[in-house]
Design a protein around this motif. Structure first.
Motif, PDB file in Angstrom:
ATOM      1  N   GLU A   1       0.815  -1.214   0.000  1.00  0.00           N
ATOM      2  CA  GLU A   1       0.000   0.000   0.000  1.00  0.00           C
ATOM      3  C   GLU A   1       0.851   1.268   0.000  1.00  0.00           C
ATOM      4  OE1 GLU A   1      -3.262  -0.089  -0.407  1.00  0.00           O
ATOM      5  OE2 GLU A   1      -3.071  -2.274  -0.500  1.00  0.00           O
ATOM      6  N   ARG A   2       2.152   1.131   0.126  1.00  0.00           N
ATOM      7  CA  ARG A   2       3.034   2.305   0.154  1.00  0.00           C
ATOM      8  C   ARG A   2       3.272   2.829  -1.263  1.00  0.00           C
ATOM      9  NH1 ARG A   2       5.805   3.903   4.405  1.00  0.00           N
ATOM     10  NH2 ARG A   2       7.440   4.761   3.061  1.00  0.00           N
ATOM     11  N   PRO A   3       3.418   4.151  -1.432  1.00  0.00           N
ATOM     12  CA  PRO A   3       3.672   4.686  -2.775  1.00  0.00           C
ATOM     13  C   PRO A   3       5.041   4.276  -3.299  1.00  0.00           C
ATOM     14  CG  PRO A   3       3.873   6.421  -1.128  1.00  0.00           C
ATOM     15  CD  PRO A   3       3.334   5.213  -0.416  1.00  0.00           C
ATOM     16  N   ALA A   4       5.073   3.816  -4.528  1.00  0.00           N
ATOM     17  CA  ALA A   4       6.336   3.462  -5.172  1.00  0.00           C
ATOM     18  C   ALA A   4       6.782   4.580  -6.104  1.00  0.00           C
ATOM     19  CB  ALA A   4       6.196   2.153  -5.947  1.00  0.00           C
ATOM     20  N   TYR A   5       5.866   5.078  -6.957  1.00  0.00           N
ATOM     21  CA  TYR A   5       6.223   6.090  -7.958  1.00  0.00           C
ATOM     22  C   TYR A   5       5.186   7.205  -8.023  1.00  0.00           C
ATOM     23  CZ  TYR A   5      10.048   3.364  -9.937  1.00  0.00           C
ATOM     24  OH  TYR A   5      11.232   2.695 -10.108  1.00  0.00           O
ATOM     25  N   PHE A   6       5.702   8.401  -8.298  1.00  0.00           N
ATOM     26  CA  PHE A   6       4.881   9.560  -8.640  1.00  0.00           C
ATOM     27  C   PHE A   6       5.366  10.070  -9.999  1.00  0.00           C
ATOM     28  CE2 PHE A   6       5.182   9.475  -4.028  1.00  0.00           C
ATOM     29  CZ  PHE A   6       3.880   9.688  -3.596  1.00  0.00           C
ATOM     30  N   ASP A   7       4.432  10.360 -10.891  1.00  0.00           N
ATOM     31  CA  ASP A   7       4.798  11.072 -12.120  1.00  0.00           C
ATOM     32  C   ASP A   7       3.718  12.106 -12.402  1.00  0.00           C
ATOM     33  OD1 ASP A   7       2.654   9.755 -13.340  1.00  0.00           O
ATOM     34  OD2 ASP A   7       3.906   8.483 -14.606  1.00  0.00           O
ATOM     35  N   ASN A   8       3.725  12.677 -13.601  1.00  0.00           N
ATOM     36  CA  ASN A   8       2.796  13.781 -13.865  1.00  0.00           C
ATOM     37  C   ASN A   8       1.357  13.320 -14.048  1.00  0.00           C
ATOM     38  OD1 ASN A   8       3.180  12.539 -16.321  1.00  0.00           O
ATOM     39  ND2 ASN A   8       3.332  14.433 -17.495  1.00  0.00           N
ATOM     40  N   THR A   9       1.113  12.002 -14.010  1.00  0.00           N
ATOM     41  CA  THR A   9      -0.264  11.514 -14.132  1.00  0.00           C
ATOM     42  C   THR A   9      -0.815  11.012 -12.812  1.00  0.00           C
ATOM     43  OG1 THR A   9       0.395   9.248 -14.692  1.00  0.00           O
ATOM     44  CG2 THR A   9       0.192  10.823 -16.521  1.00  0.00           C
TER      45      THR A   9
ATOM     46  N   GLY B   1       1.809  -2.410  -4.671  1.00  0.00           N
ATOM     47  CA  GLY B   1       0.916  -3.457  -5.135  1.00  0.00           C
ATOM     48  C   GLY B   1       0.521  -3.263  -6.585  1.00  0.00           C
ATOM     49  N   GLN B   2       0.176  -2.037  -6.959  1.00  0.00           N
ATOM     50  CA  GLN B   2      -0.174  -1.745  -8.346  1.00  0.00           C
ATOM     51  C   GLN B   2       1.022  -1.947  -9.276  1.00  0.00           C
ATOM     52  OE1 GLN B   2      -1.403   2.247  -7.398  1.00  0.00           O
ATOM     53  NE2 GLN B   2      -3.590   1.744  -7.573  1.00  0.00           N
ATOM     54  N   LEU B   3       2.196  -1.544  -8.827  1.00  0.00           N
ATOM     55  CA  LEU B   3       3.407  -1.722  -9.621  1.00  0.00           C
ATOM     56  C   LEU B   3       3.653  -3.198  -9.908  1.00  0.00           C
ATOM     57  CD1 LEU B   3       6.086  -0.676 -10.879  1.00  0.00           C
ATOM     58  CD2 LEU B   3       7.094  -0.864  -8.591  1.00  0.00           C
ATOM     59  N   PHE B   4       3.526  -4.025  -8.879  1.00  0.00           N
ATOM     60  CA  PHE B   4       3.819  -5.442  -9.058  1.00  0.00           C
ATOM     61  C   PHE B   4       2.783  -6.120  -9.963  1.00  0.00           C
ATOM     62  CE2 PHE B   4       6.034  -5.437  -4.649  1.00  0.00           C
ATOM     63  CZ  PHE B   4       7.106  -4.757  -5.200  1.00  0.00           C
ATOM     64  N   ASP B   5       1.528  -5.718  -9.855  1.00  0.00           N
ATOM     65  CA  ASP B   5       0.504  -6.270 -10.737  1.00  0.00           C
ATOM     66  C   ASP B   5       0.817  -5.933 -12.190  1.00  0.00           C
ATOM     67  OD1 ASP B   5      -2.294  -7.390 -11.295  1.00  0.00           O
ATOM     68  OD2 ASP B   5      -2.449  -5.352 -12.109  1.00  0.00           O
ATOM     69  N   ARG B   6       1.249  -4.700 -12.441  1.00  0.00           N
ATOM     70  CA  ARG B   6       1.559  -4.278 -13.812  1.00  0.00           C
ATOM     71  C   ARG B   6       2.822  -4.975 -14.330  1.00  0.00           C
ATOM     72  NH1 ARG B   6      -1.351   0.009 -15.667  1.00  0.00           N
ATOM     73  NH2 ARG B   6       0.308   0.866 -17.003  1.00  0.00           N
TER      74      ARG B   6
ATOM     75  N   SER C   1      14.740  -1.366  -3.624  1.00  0.00           N
ATOM     76  CA  SER C   1      15.385  -2.351  -2.760  1.00  0.00           C
ATOM     77  C   SER C   1      15.092  -2.114  -1.285  1.00  0.00           C
ATOM     78  CB  SER C   1      16.903  -2.350  -2.992  1.00  0.00           C
ATOM     79  OG  SER C   1      17.523  -1.213  -2.413  1.00  0.00           O
ATOM     80  N   VAL C   2      14.624  -0.898  -0.930  1.00  0.00           N
ATOM     81  CA  VAL C   2      14.354  -0.583   0.476  1.00  0.00           C
ATOM     82  C   VAL C   2      12.915  -0.120   0.701  1.00  0.00           C
ATOM     83  CG1 VAL C   2      16.757  -0.028   0.980  1.00  0.00           C
ATOM     84  CG2 VAL C   2      15.203   1.806   0.235  1.00  0.00           C
ATOM     85  N   GLY C   3      12.094  -0.110  -0.354  1.00  0.00           N
ATOM     86  CA  GLY C   3      10.705   0.307  -0.204  1.00  0.00           C
ATOM     87  C   GLY C   3      10.500   1.806  -0.179  1.00  0.00           C
ATOM     88  N   ALA C   4      11.439   2.566  -0.747  1.00  0.00           N
ATOM     89  CA  ALA C   4      11.311   4.027  -0.796  1.00  0.00           C
ATOM     90  C   ALA C   4      10.385   4.435  -1.944  1.00  0.00           C
ATOM     91  CB  ALA C   4      12.688   4.659  -0.960  1.00  0.00           C
ATOM     92  N   SER C   5      10.123   5.736  -2.052  1.00  0.00           N
ATOM     93  CA  SER C   5       9.281   6.281  -3.113  1.00  0.00           C
ATOM     94  C   SER C   5      10.139   7.078  -4.088  1.00  0.00           C
ATOM     95  CB  SER C   5       8.203   7.196  -2.532  1.00  0.00           C
ATOM     96  OG  SER C   5       7.412   6.507  -1.593  1.00  0.00           O
ATOM     97  N   VAL C   6       9.653   7.189  -5.324  1.00  0.00           N
ATOM     98  CA  VAL C   6      10.407   7.853  -6.392  1.00  0.00           C
ATOM     99  C   VAL C   6       9.519   8.884  -7.083  1.00  0.00           C
ATOM    100  CG1 VAL C   6      11.755   7.533  -8.509  1.00  0.00           C
ATOM    101  CG2 VAL C   6      11.708   5.726  -6.779  1.00  0.00           C
TER     102      VAL C   6
END
Length: 524
Positions: A25-33, A39-44, A236-241
């Protein structure tokens, strides 16, 4: 959990999923959209692996990745690794002829491309002998040409693949093309395990990244430095980008810093200089930076000190390479010595050797060699360059350094750029770093030119700040005297030319060979 330390088999994408199972449930990525959680990242990623198989791509076949930084980029890259297919990540700022070369060199079976880059890819494919079977477009806003596929459609049509390809740790996993700062780029082949060692040695053991960090990288994902900063290290550490899709101009970087409040920023010296020179540079209170990183070229002492004085945090300067995947020599968060590149990253061994291969004494300049587990496997289809660079356990970096009695390394320049003036080595970087200490100078590049008597003399190309006085002969003499007052007399530039900008690669490295091409046999 398989790691390269306990198993011959290792799949990087699978490993990153396993270490983040409690962070879905933690945020992995932010972009302009918007945002993408783990969880969403791994599903994709699992869908992408299946989508590649639906396109009839097979293990070890190559897929070109020509995409701007957005959340689709890590999905394509890690989805390919998960499936045992090899992504070839390429620079987004090149010309059609460059992509034509890379298509033919890699023999890629498919290409994933951002819509804005589709025209240049289409032009590159014109006249290419090798046929790309599938063109998949990321985030198209207009109708696609017949035969082209929408990436999102392929993902939604795929049933997620829940079993990673059983790849070996030493199996070829992905390619990165060298930046071309010294000529034609080379396809550098990395293994599944190589990122693991950079994540462990540098991101975790040296930088101490954690899941509470939020990372912004000006270096793009196609660049080895950016791939670590914005993909393997944080995941590798669960941070956000935070990803910037367009050019990482000072304005774009500042906007991302103000909106997303990254704790870590990764850039290059040129970018840091531009940030400090901008009119709208944020105050220390407007950002939440705890640490910055620099690579690509050595960070001048004066630039690091000014940045720290303004933002209140250190820039951790290091050197890495496409061949070693990331940084192997670096300052550390608790030991920053601006003007040096610090000490070897634990896990790597370094040697400085002379032209005969003997180790040089402290204080002398030598060629830098590295031994470490993240070294690339080879240059694709280039045995001569492979054998000249990868020497058993050692990799020849192409850089020259000196080491002081306390073990700190100081950059002297690229081996091809070093000059001998009056029989003595002159480091272009040392002269450049001195020039930018002058209040009028924004950037500088130094090369050697041959005078009418066949002697090598130093010549400086200088970009002035907007607030600088007139670019005239009087200022040239002032700058020469400035260098003379700080360096040995034989090192000062015998001639100076003012330019509006310096020639650079798309990753920001100064192309001194372009300047040399303009000055062959020209009087100094």
């Amino acid at each position: 959990m398989n790691t390269p330390e306990n198993s011959l088999h290792f799949n990087l994408a699978e490993y990153l999923m396993q270490v983040n199972q409690d962070r879905l449930e933690r945020p992995a990525y932010f972009d302009n959209t918007g945002a993408l959680n783990y969880g969403q990242l791994f599903d994709r990623i699992r869908r992408q692996a299946a989508a590649l198989k639906n396109l009839q791509l097979h293990r070890e076949e190559r897929v070109l990745l020509l995409m701007n930084d957005c959340t689709d980029w890590p999905v394509v890259f890690l989805g390919a690794l998960y499936a045992g297919i090899v992504p070839v990540a390429v620079n987004t700022l090149l010309k059609p002829q460059d992509y034509r070369y890379m298509i033919e060199d890699s023999r890629c079976q498919a290409a994933y491309v951002s819509e804005s880059l589709l025209p240049v890819l289409t032009e590159a494919m014109d006249g290419v002998d090798h046929e790309i079977k599938h063109i998949v477009v990321s985030r198209p806003q207009a109708a696609l040409a017949h035969g082209h596929l929408c990436m999102e459609d392929t993902l939604q049509a795929a049933t997620p693949c829940h079993r990673a390809c059983t790849t070996k740790a030493d199996e070829a996993a992905f390619w990165l093309y060298s930046s071309g700062s010294t000529g034609k780029p080379k396809g550098t082949v990395h293994s599944q395990a190589n990122p693991y060692w950079t994540m462990r040695y540098y991101a975790q053991d040296l930088l101490h990244l954690s899941e509470s960090d939020r990372i912004l990288s000006a270096a793009k994902l196609f660049f080895a430095y950016g791939l670590g900063n914005a993909l393997t290290f944080p995941l590798s550490v669960g941070a956000s980008v935070v990803l910037i899709e367009g050019r990482p101009t000072p304005d774009a970087v500042f906007a991302a810093m103000r909106q997303h409040k990254p704790t870590i920023f990764c850039g290059a010296p040129t970018g840091y200089a531009g940030m400090l020179a901008a009119a709208n540079t944020p105050t220390r209170d407007e950002v939440q930076l705890r640490m910055c990183s620099s690579a690509g070229e050595a960070l001048p002492r004066e630039l690091g000190e000014r940045f720290t004085a303004h933002f209140g945090c250190h820039i951790i300067d290091g050197i890495g390479s496409t061949e070693m995947l990331h940084i192997f020599l670096s300052n550390t968060p608790d030991d920053v010595r601006y003007g040096t590149t610090g000490k070897p990253v634990p896990g790597y061994e370094l040697e400085l050797r002379d032209e005969q291969g003997a180790i040089v004494a402290d204080g002398e300049i030598g060629d830098l060699y590295i031994k470490g587990k993240s070294a690339a496997l080879m240059y694709w289809n280039n045995r001569e360059k492979t054998q000249a660079t990868f020497l058993g356990e050692w990799t020849k970096s192409g850089d020259k350094y000196s080491r002081d009695a306390n073990g700190y390394y100081t950059y002297a320049g690229r081996s091809d750029d070093m000059l001998k003036v009056s029989g003595q080595y002159v480091s272009p970087f040392e002269v450049e770093a001195t020039l930018i200490e002058h209040e009028a100078v924004f950037e500088a590049a130094v090369i050697g030119v041959t005078d009418s008597q066949g002697l090598v003399k130093t010549k400086a190309y200088v970009v002035l700040k907007e607030t600088a006085p007139a670019a005239d002969d009087a200022l040239k003499e002032v700058l020469k005297a400035f260098v003379k007052s700080r360096l040995a007399p034989h090192k000062y530039p015998r001639s100076i030319e003012f330019l509006d900008e310096l020639p650079k690669t798309a990753t920001g490295k100064i192309q001194r060979f372009r300047l040399r091409e303009l000055n062959q046999h020209e009087p100094a």
